[in-house]
Design a protein around this motif. Structure first.
Motif, PDB file in Angstrom:
ATOM      1  N   ALA A  13      -6.567   5.569   3.172  1.00 39.03           N
ATOM      2  CA  ALA A  13      -6.243   3.991   3.117  1.00 39.03           C
ATOM      3  C   ALA A  13      -5.785   3.416   1.810  1.00 39.03           C
ATOM      4  CB  ALA A  13      -7.563   3.154   3.396  1.00 39.03           C
ATOM      5  N   VAL A  14      -4.863   2.503   1.847  1.00 38.89           N
ATOM      6  CA  VAL A  14      -4.439   1.976   0.577  1.00 38.89           C
ATOM      7  C   VAL A  14      -4.805   0.565   0.363  1.00 38.89           C
ATOM      8  CG1 VAL A  14      -2.308   3.565   0.491  1.00 38.89           C
ATOM      9  CG2 VAL A  14      -2.123   1.197   1.768  1.00 38.89           C
ATOM     10  N   ASP A  15      -4.925  -0.184  -0.744  1.00 33.35           N
ATOM     11  CA  ASP A  15      -5.275  -1.642  -1.090  1.00 33.35           C
ATOM     12  C   ASP A  15      -3.848  -2.338  -0.375  1.00 33.35           C
ATOM     13  OD1 ASP A  15      -5.519  -4.143  -2.266  1.00 33.35           O
ATOM     14  OD2 ASP A  15      -6.979  -3.220  -3.637  1.00 33.35           O
ATOM     15  N   ARG A  16      -4.280  -3.208   0.161  1.00 34.40           N
ATOM     16  CA  ARG A  16      -3.032  -4.039   0.759  1.00 34.40           C
ATOM     17  C   ARG A  16      -2.214  -4.838  -0.360  1.00 34.40           C
ATOM     18  NH1 ARG A  16      -4.907  -6.681   6.548  1.00 34.40           N
ATOM     19  NH2 ARG A  16      -5.924  -4.853   7.410  1.00 34.40           N
ATOM     20  N   THR A  42      -0.728   1.022  -5.013  1.00 33.76           N
ATOM     21  CA  THR A  42      -0.962   2.131  -5.602  1.00 33.76           C
ATOM     22  C   THR A  42      -2.440   2.603  -5.674  1.00 33.76           C
ATOM     23  OG1 THR A  42      -1.393   1.149  -7.688  1.00 33.76           O
ATOM     24  CG2 THR A  42       0.949   1.636  -7.343  1.00 33.76           C
ATOM     25  N   ARG A  43      -3.406   1.742  -5.123  1.00 39.51           N
ATOM     26  CA  ARG A  43      -4.704   1.983  -5.110  1.00 39.51           C
ATOM     27  C   ARG A  43      -4.938   2.793  -3.859  1.00 39.51           C
ATOM     28  NH1 ARG A  43      -9.309  -1.299  -3.375  1.00 39.51           N
ATOM     29  NH2 ARG A  43     -11.175  -0.392  -4.144  1.00 39.51           N
ATOM     30  N   THR A  44      -5.614   3.836  -3.910  1.00 39.17           N
ATOM     31  CA  THR A  44      -6.123   4.531  -2.441  1.00 39.17           C
ATOM     32  C   THR A  44      -7.331   5.201  -2.643  1.00 39.17           C
ATOM     33  OG1 THR A  44      -5.362   6.833  -2.992  1.00 39.17           O
ATOM     34  CG2 THR A  44      -3.359   5.239  -2.777  1.00 39.17           C
ATOM     35  N   THR A  45      -7.814   5.442  -1.330  1.00 37.89           N
ATOM     36  CA  THR A  45      -9.229   5.974  -1.096  1.00 37.89           C
ATOM     37  C   THR A  45      -8.946   6.865   0.216  1.00 37.89           C
ATOM     38  OG1 THR A  45     -11.457   5.560  -0.979  1.00 37.89           O
ATOM     39  CG2 THR A  45     -10.221   4.374   0.254  1.00 37.89           C
ATOM     40  N   GLY A  52     -15.009   2.796   8.587  1.00 36.30           N
ATOM     41  CA  GLY A  52     -15.855   2.912   7.242  1.00 36.30           C
ATOM     42  C   GLY A  52     -15.051   2.543   6.133  1.00 36.30           C
ATOM     43  N   VAL A  53     -13.997   1.972   6.453  1.00 39.88           N
ATOM     44  CA  VAL A  53     -12.889   1.389   5.352  1.00 39.88           C
ATOM     45  C   VAL A  53     -13.288   0.088   4.925  1.00 39.88           C
ATOM     46  CG1 VAL A  53     -10.512   1.169   4.534  1.00 39.88           C
ATOM     47  CG2 VAL A  53     -11.117   2.999   5.892  1.00 39.88           C
ATOM     48  N   GLU A  54     -13.543  -0.065   3.320  1.00 35.32           N
ATOM     49  CA  GLU A  54     -13.794  -1.468   2.985  1.00 35.32           C
ATOM     50  C   GLU A  54     -12.794  -2.373   3.162  1.00 35.32           C
ATOM     51  OE1 GLU A  54     -12.866  -1.682  -1.628  1.00 35.32           O
ATOM     52  OE2 GLU A  54     -13.657   0.226  -1.306  1.00 35.32           O
ATOM     53  N   PRO A  55     -13.238  -3.631   3.318  1.00 30.16           N
ATOM     54  CA  PRO A  55     -12.449  -4.877   3.715  1.00 30.16           C
ATOM     55  C   PRO A  55     -11.073  -4.856   2.387  1.00 30.16           C
ATOM     56  CG  PRO A  55     -14.552  -5.541   3.852  1.00 30.16           C
ATOM     57  CD  PRO A  55     -14.600  -4.186   3.205  1.00 30.16           C
ATOM     58  N   GLY A  71      -6.090  -1.058   4.081  1.00 34.56           N
ATOM     59  CA  GLY A  71      -5.212  -0.945   5.407  1.00 34.56           C
ATOM     60  C   GLY A  71      -4.839   0.613   5.487  1.00 34.56           C
ATOM     61  N   LEU A  72      -4.261   0.877   6.841  1.00 40.53           N
ATOM     62  CA  LEU A  72      -3.877   2.365   7.152  1.00 40.53           C
ATOM     63  C   LEU A  72      -2.428   2.078   7.238  1.00 40.53           C
ATOM     64  CD1 LEU A  72      -7.080   2.487   7.394  1.00 40.53           C
ATOM     65  CD2 LEU A  72      -6.639   3.880   9.458  1.00 40.53           C
ATOM     66  N   VAL A  73      -1.638   2.814   6.586  1.00 42.53           N
ATOM     67  CA  VAL A  73      -0.227   2.975   6.738  1.00 42.53           C
ATOM     68  C   VAL A  73       0.198   3.672   7.916  1.00 42.53           C
ATOM     69  CG1 VAL A  73       2.193   3.349   5.382  1.00 42.53           C
ATOM     70  CG2 VAL A  73       0.222   2.661   4.015  1.00 42.53           C
TER      71      VAL A  73
END
Length: 355
Positions: free
Chosen positions: A8-11, A15-18, A67-70, A73-75
């Motif tokens: 997932a990436v920060d909307r 550049t912030r991913t997890t 389980g992805v935090e608010p 998002g999923l590209v």
């Protein structure tokens, strides 16, 4: 690594991913489980993220149940997946499909309109989203599929469909009276696939690119002329349509100043530079709109047949001009995403990920 994972990436900060680990999803009635196998990463995926809110791309794969935090998002990615479980008649374990996939190992779909060509995901959250993105095509019912060309399909098929429909849109409207078509980001896959379709159909096709990509872009053989962005003022002032695949305001401004009333159409197609300036263009081209029109004009089977013919011509002409680089797992996916986001992927390179 857990049996299932999601990238997932920060909307707000792409550049912030997890990576989030989790169990393999369980199925209820009327569902099928896809194991995502092979996907591509191009500038097109960056466009999905940049336009994620306004065009609804974040809605295809809701992150909440993963389980992805608010705020993340999923590209969406394009690629191949295998059916590994199913409770739906006609959708069987072992079938391989091509379609819109999450950056994750698994996807639960609710197959509808199942036939020999594939199915559509009728999940409630996708009901209001563009229909072409909800289709999953079986490799056994796909006229464009060849097993030894999967990487090319992963990299080019979604881009080429946009290019194919863009060229058709222009031809369908007699090129809006333009005698020259100018494409920015001319070395990008979407641009030169469109140029391949447009070349020789009447208007002169001119590509704009950076100095370092001029030789490569010329070698593609689908442009009548290749210019750097600094050479815009050398364009002959004739009726011109600008197909903007870069999203750079300075190029649009320079064209408008140089061509004036000769700029008869200004179409934003993509945002490889991540500057969402589509509002300053005359229009934004959205391929599914033209696909729907041609589906009504020709029927779905004829549309797919014409696409298959065009695809075969394109692949045959492509030859060995693309270097496919294949990576494995979430670390490779993250690297590929950051490279695409930063524009670090050379024009001649295609990134494929095995998940």
């Amino acid at each position: 690594m857990a049996p299932s994972w999601t990238f997932a990436v920060d909307r707000e900060d792409l550049t912030r991913t997890t990576v989030v680990d989790g169990p393999v999803p369980e199925l209820g009635d009327g569902a099928a489980l896809l194991r995502v196998d092979r996907v591509g990463m191009t500038a097109n995926n960056v466009t999905y993220a940049v336009l994620g809110e306004s065009f609804g791309y974040w809605r295809f794969f809701p992150p909440e149940h993963r389980g992805v935090e608010p705020g993340l998002g999923l590209v969406p990615l394009w690629g191949f997946a295998d059916v590994v479980a199913s409770t739906v008649d006609g959708v069987t374990v072992g079938q391989r499909v091509y379609g819109y996939l999450p950056p994750a190992t698994h996807l639960v779909v609710r197959p509808d309109r199942v036939d020999a060509s594939g199915f559509r995901d009728a999940s409630a959250h996708r009901a209001g989203l563009p229909s072409p993105y909800n289709a999953y095509r079986l490799t056994t019912g796909d006229g464009a599929y060849q097993a030894d060309e999967e990487d090319l399909l992963v990299l080019f098929r979604p881009l080429f469909y946009t290019s194919f429909m863009l060229a058709d849109y222009l031809a369908d409207n007699d090129f809006f009276g333009a005698t020259t078509l100018v494409l920015s980001s001319a070395s990008s896959k979407t641009a030169y696939a469109a140029a391949f379709e447009l070349h020789g159909r009447g208007p002169r096709v001119v590509g704009l690119t950076s100095p370092g990509n001029v030789a490569y872009t010329e070698s593609l053989g689908c442009y009548d002329d290749v210019l750097t962005y600094a050479q815009v003022e050398t364009l002959t002032p004739v009726p011109t349509a600008y197909l903007d695949l870069a999203g750079a305001p300075a190029t649009r401004d320079a064209l408008r100043e140089h061509l004036g009333d000769h700029l008869v159409r200004d179409v934003a197609v993509g945002l490889t530079y991540q500057i969402p300036n589509a509002g300053s263009a005359g229009e934004f081209f959205f391929a599914p709109t033209q696909m729907r029109k041609r589906g009504e004009d020709w029927g779905r089977d004829e549309l797919e047949r014409r696409f298959g013919v065009a695809w075969r011509r394109f692949v045959d002409a492509l030859g060995g001009r693309v270097e496919v680089r294949v990576g494995d797992g979430p670390d490779a996916l993250r690297t590929a995403w950051l490279d695409a986001l930063a524009g670090r992927i050379p024009a001649q390179v295609g990134q494929v990920l095995r998940l």
